[in-house]
Scaffold this motif. Sequence first.
Motif, PDB file in Angstrom:
ATOM      1  N   SER A  28     -70.107  41.020  -5.442  1.00  0.00           N
ATOM      2  CA  SER A  28     -69.601  41.155  -6.382  1.00  0.00           C
ATOM      3  C   SER A  28     -70.047  40.125  -7.753  1.00  0.00           C
ATOM      4  O   SER A  28     -69.499  40.312  -8.680  1.00  0.00           O
ATOM      5  CB  SER A  28     -67.840  40.665  -6.393  1.00  0.00           C
ATOM      6  OG  SER A  28     -68.062  39.509  -5.697  1.00  0.00           O
ATOM      7  N   ARG A  40     -61.894  41.838  -9.262  1.00  0.00           N
ATOM      8  CA  ARG A  40     -63.087  42.656  -8.699  1.00  0.00           C
ATOM      9  C   ARG A  40     -63.266  42.073  -7.360  1.00  0.00           C
ATOM     10  O   ARG A  40     -63.566  42.703  -6.463  1.00  0.00           O
ATOM     11  CB  ARG A  40     -64.068  42.303  -9.816  1.00  0.00           C
ATOM     12  CG  ARG A  40     -65.545  42.928  -9.483  1.00  0.00           C
ATOM     13  CD  ARG A  40     -66.374  43.119 -10.635  1.00  0.00           C
ATOM     14  NE  ARG A  40     -66.007  41.902 -11.738  1.00  0.00           N
ATOM     15  CZ  ARG A  40     -67.039  40.621 -11.666  1.00  0.00           C
ATOM     16  NH1 ARG A  40     -68.037  40.830 -10.988  1.00  0.00           N
ATOM     17  NH2 ARG A  40     -66.709  39.713 -12.415  1.00  0.00           N
ATOM     18  N   ALA A  61     -61.439  43.194  -4.685  1.00  0.00           N
ATOM     19  CA  ALA A  61     -61.621  44.510  -4.335  1.00  0.00           C
ATOM     20  C   ALA A  61     -62.634  44.529  -3.353  1.00  0.00           C
ATOM     21  O   ALA A  61     -62.713  45.363  -2.279  1.00  0.00           O
ATOM     22  CB  ALA A  61     -62.079  45.484  -5.611  1.00  0.00           C
ATOM     23  N   THR A  62     -63.953  43.883  -3.841  1.00  0.00           N
ATOM     24  CA  THR A  62     -65.049  43.899  -2.899  1.00  0.00           C
ATOM     25  C   THR A  62     -64.714  43.466  -1.460  1.00  0.00           C
ATOM     26  O   THR A  62     -65.193  43.485  -0.646  1.00  0.00           O
ATOM     27  CB  THR A  62     -66.481  43.334  -3.482  1.00  0.00           C
ATOM     28  OG1 THR A  62     -65.707  42.010  -4.086  1.00  0.00           O
ATOM     29  CG2 THR A  62     -66.815  43.974  -4.465  1.00  0.00           C
ATOM     30  N   GLU A 108     -61.927  43.219   0.096  1.00  0.00           N
ATOM     31  CA  GLU A 108     -60.987  44.350   0.715  1.00  0.00           C
ATOM     32  C   GLU A 108     -62.035  45.149   1.439  1.00  0.00           C
ATOM     33  O   GLU A 108     -61.856  45.694   2.619  1.00  0.00           O
ATOM     34  CB  GLU A 108     -60.087  44.825  -0.294  1.00  0.00           C
ATOM     35  CG  GLU A 108     -59.344  46.231   0.291  1.00  0.00           C
ATOM     36  CD  GLU A 108     -58.661  45.696   1.398  1.00  0.00           C
ATOM     37  OE1 GLU A 108     -58.108  46.913   1.990  1.00  0.00           O
ATOM     38  OE2 GLU A 108     -57.908  44.752   1.590  1.00  0.00           O
ATOM     39  N   GLN A 109     -62.741  45.697   0.574  1.00  0.00           N
ATOM     40  CA  GLN A 109     -63.858  46.792   0.985  1.00  0.00           C
ATOM     41  C   GLN A 109     -64.646  46.413   2.148  1.00  0.00           C
ATOM     42  O   GLN A 109     -65.228  47.048   3.081  1.00  0.00           O
ATOM     43  CB  GLN A 109     -64.801  47.397  -0.265  1.00  0.00           C
ATOM     44  CG  GLN A 109     -65.565  48.530   0.132  1.00  0.00           C
ATOM     45  CD  GLN A 109     -66.764  48.495  -1.030  1.00  0.00           C
ATOM     46  OE1 GLN A 109     -66.401  48.128  -2.206  1.00  0.00           O
ATOM     47  NE2 GLN A 109     -67.783  49.082  -0.607  1.00  0.00           N
ATOM     48  N   LEU A 110     -65.145  44.887   1.902  1.00  0.00           N
ATOM     49  CA  LEU A 110     -66.087  44.512   3.112  1.00  0.00           C
ATOM     50  C   LEU A 110     -65.552  44.056   4.134  1.00  0.00           C
ATOM     51  O   LEU A 110     -66.073  43.948   5.183  1.00  0.00           O
ATOM     52  CB  LEU A 110     -67.069  43.571   2.380  1.00  0.00           C
ATOM     53  CG  LEU A 110     -68.328  43.601   1.870  1.00  0.00           C
ATOM     54  CD1 LEU A 110     -68.276  44.776   0.944  1.00  0.00           C
ATOM     55  CD2 LEU A 110     -68.810  42.421   1.018  1.00  0.00           C
ATOM     56  N   GLY A 111     -64.169  44.013   4.082  1.00  0.00           N
ATOM     57  CA  GLY A 111     -63.249  43.537   5.106  1.00  0.00           C
ATOM     58  C   GLY A 111     -63.435  42.244   5.460  1.00  0.00           C
ATOM     59  O   GLY A 111     -63.594  41.700   6.734  1.00  0.00           O
TER      60      GLY A 111
END
Lengths: 341, 341
Positions: free
Chosen positions: B12, B36, B39-40, B42-45
């Motif tokens: 990020s 931001r 979000a990343t 979350e996306q990367l877990g």
Amino acid sequence: MAVTIRDVARASGVHISTVSRTFSAPHLVNPETRSRVLATAEQLGYRPNRAARALITGRTHNIGLIVADIANPFFPPLIKAAETHARRRDYHVFVADTDEDPIVEAELVQALAKQVDGILLCSPRMSDDQIELLRREVPLVVINRLITGLPAVVMDVGQGAREAVLHLLGLGHRHLVYLAGPRGSWTNREIRRAAGATARAAGAELTVLGPNQPVEETGAAAAEAVLGTGATAVFAYNDLMAIGLLQSLQDRGVDVPGQVSVVGIDDIAYSVLVRPRLTTVANPTAAAGRTAVDMLLQHGDDGPAGQVTLRTDLIIRNSTGPGPYAPAVALNAEVAAHVKE
Amino acid sequence: MAVTIRDVARASGVHISTVSRTFSAPHLVNPETRSRVLATAEQLGYRPNRAARALITGRTHNIGLIVADIANPFFPPLIKAAETHARRRDYHVFVADTDEDPIVEAELVQALAKQVDGILLCSPRMSDDQIELLRREVPLVVINRLITGLPAVVMDVGQGAREAVLHLLGLGHRHLVYLAGPRGSWTNREIRRAAGATARAAGAELTVLGPNQPVEETGAAAAEAVLGTGATAVFAYNDLMAIGLLQSLQDRGVDVPGQVSVVGIDDIAYSVLVRPRLTTVANPTAAAGRTAVDMLLQHGDDGPAGQVTLRTDLIIRNSTGPGPYAPAVALNAEVAAHVKE
DNA sequence: TAATCTGTTGCAAACGTTTGCCGACAGGAG
DNA sequence: CTCCTGTCGGCAAACGTTTGCAACAGATTA
């Protein structure tokens, strides 16, 4: 505040790495130095910080144990055995309760994942896919559920159900009720399938009542429904329900096993305290707990371990008695052969 | 392998400290940046590593729960309540079982000390001195034991025992048996003292049988001894023993409550499943678990919390009935006043 | 216009361990 | 006396975070 490896090093005049090795690789340090370090460590009351150790080694020496309901008497013996066994191998155990909720179950696995070397999932209510997803985050061993490729230990309730039904048929019962367990339970499906197949093969009737929450209240509440079916024998998902039913029947003046026979599953401690003593299928829960721990701990060495099936045993006590038909003794062998295929 | 704060930072385009703050002090980071990063993450877990966090903050967000015997039905509701309550506050719980062994108990506290923010000690069997020593290593909250200066939550079994004895006296019993619990149990001493005082004040006789392991077998085994005393009512250390005794008496053809009345303590789930239903002193175990967790968690803020006493309730069911003497109704108030001082 | 403040971010040290690498030293062989 | 080998112990980096400090920009105040 807390005494660290550094304090021990200073006090015994060696480098911290030597202290570290004294504990984690004793053969690498001179016996003389070692005993000196050990002595000061003991004197200072030093205990290695597992969190710090975990950070660098990647092994926490903790495991997680997730069950549907701690207060359900089926689980405590399993928890106890698992904990004792794990501790003997220097592992500590996080215990968590999902309240039979698959969502909570998934959250728990995720929350625990970073803090443990693996998780024991007892009678999970999640979907196979869900579990499949989670196993990528943390080593998993499942108890009482079979998922291809996943290490598991199951108690062979199918066999137990078969035996129980044969026992009932042998006593002369021809119409049975299966008092089903909760939706989403693998065990429940297994029992239902095995009992159904066995009954069918013998030409007996099996009525399924459920699904139900696996607690005594639902067993008690089912008394009316059971009597309504006209069946003379009941096979319950677990002892809790069987006991609830038993008492409820007796409270209504129905004689057990005179008029209705009742069989449970699990052989919880109370099945023998109730009168009549409950005929039930004994589940080796303690052994299951120990085995699961073993599988989880050896998980790292070779690939994922296989699947272990533990045998169950029908324990005949006083809640089952002769049914209205001729004992189907000869039938037994025949049916058994039939069903076994 | 596992995704760290660094991965999130890189992905990020911010510094790791910003990511850290996004989670541990969100108000310090620009809302835009924050979302931001979130979000990343979350996306990367990404999930924060609690061990690493603990290392620097000194707070593990774990607690320990040590009980004498997980399989003793007294404990599971307590464990369950404590675990659920702790989890709601974002704490995980190590559960351990000492098998009623004070040595194991001490070892466990030491082993767990570095890994938790505090330990709940349920019905400990250690000596006061021992506990006094251990509390210096880790915050402790004790359940069912009173030690000066140590935060504790106790269930007022003394009051319960008093009520139970008065109930029995009121029914016309004049010779009681107290079926004692294990050596080293604070609860046992309390019950014995309260029951003894109450009986004495009323001029009734109280015979103590014990100490005993708090399991149904010892209750069952005590049947002969109980009958031998000639007493007409029995008060047991816990429901398990009471139930064991109950069944054992009935198996010998002794009518309960016709010939002998039986009272238990705890109100475990099974006391209502057994016939006759057991008269017992209900212990608020779930509330005790929750309260103890609360005390442990607020421990850091102000000084050590105080001592909380939870009231118990006599639940009259069917295992107690009239005794051979005139009901001592008038006596009750008098005795109560006497005993209360 | 300069000085001060506020909000946001980066930098780097720290937490308590483990572990690969390297140097010191001793003893044996040549 | 030199070289080799092996044992022991020190050095420093690393694990994944948090957090005090400083830098910087823009806004506010005098």
